[in-house]
Design an enzyme around this catalytic site. Sequence first.
Site, mmCIF file in Angstrom:
data_model
loop_
_atom_site.group_PDB
_atom_site.id
_atom_site.type_symbol
_atom_site.label_atom_id
_atom_site.label_comp_id
_atom_site.label_asym_id
_atom_site.label_seq_id
_atom_site.Cartn_x
_atom_site.Cartn_y
_atom_site.Cartn_z
ATOM 1 N N ALA A 81 0.517 -1.252 0.082
ATOM 2 C CA ALA A 81 -0.248 0.297 -0.124
ATOM 3 C C ALA A 81 0.588 1.652 0.108
ATOM 4 O O ALA A 81 0.351 2.560 0.027
ATOM 5 C CB ALA A 81 -1.105 -0.015 1.288
ATOM 6 N N GLY A 84 1.676 1.271 -3.286
ATOM 7 C CA GLY A 84 0.887 2.305 -4.792
ATOM 8 C C GLY A 84 0.074 3.462 -4.586
ATOM 9 O O GLY A 84 -0.483 3.802 -5.395
ATOM 10 N N ASP A 85 0.145 3.736 -3.395
ATOM 11 C CA ASP A 85 -0.182 5.132 -2.953
ATOM 12 C C ASP A 85 0.605 6.243 -3.857
ATOM 13 O O ASP A 85 -0.054 7.366 -4.072
ATOM 14 C CB ASP A 85 0.136 5.586 -1.484
ATOM 15 C CG ASP A 85 -0.425 6.937 -0.799
ATOM 16 O OD1 ASP A 85 -1.121 7.586 -1.686
ATOM 17 O OD2 ASP A 85 0.285 7.462 0.029
ATOM 18 N N GLY A 86 2.050 5.903 -4.186
ATOM 19 C CA GLY A 86 2.384 6.772 -4.233
ATOM 20 C C GLY A 86 2.853 6.590 -6.063
ATOM 21 O O GLY A 86 2.875 8.100 -6.911
#
Length: 202
Positions: A81, A84-86
């Site tokens: 995550a 994945g956020d970036g």
Amino acid sequence: MEKSIEGQTMKQQNTEQQSIEKQLAGQQTADRQEMEQTTDYTDQPCEKKEDTVDLKLDRYIREQFQIPDVDVRTYSPLTLAFIGDGIYDLIIRSKIVGEGNTRASQLHQHTSHLVKAASQSAMLEYMIPLMTEEEEGVYRRGRNAKSPTMAKNATMKDYRRATGFEALMGYLYLTDQMERLVELVKAGLAGLKEEELCVTKK
């Protein structure tokens, strides 16, 4: 005497005419032979260029910094995550900027709307039906992971779903599946847009 000269003149003209016709006929024959020898590409199938996209950014970064390969399955859901956020944020920023140059404040506003937990949670309604069993498993691991923090202005349900969303983004990125990642994001954004239009009409 005059008739004799006239006859010779006409005979000479006929000879010259015949010579010209022979030259033209010879040239036409040569041209035809040249055309027959030339390859006719119109009847040959064209080589189709496959629309492949080589988007192995993570692998390229690892190679440049000499980072050894790691089995993605060993990463925790929260680690997935995190990256994945970036990656999702980069996709949205690229989309927003690509749609037109505008003030930085507006860019930030549009981006913030699409990356917040509530929006990610809403997008999942349109993404989950398209997920493979493996992708849905990654999402569920992220959703069920216990996080020490919680996003501001988000319900616990949306926050957990958003964590699962970002875990899937990270997993697809780290496994060099950027095309699939973008495909799912596009489906989610399209559904979110349609949903917001329906709310606006009401």
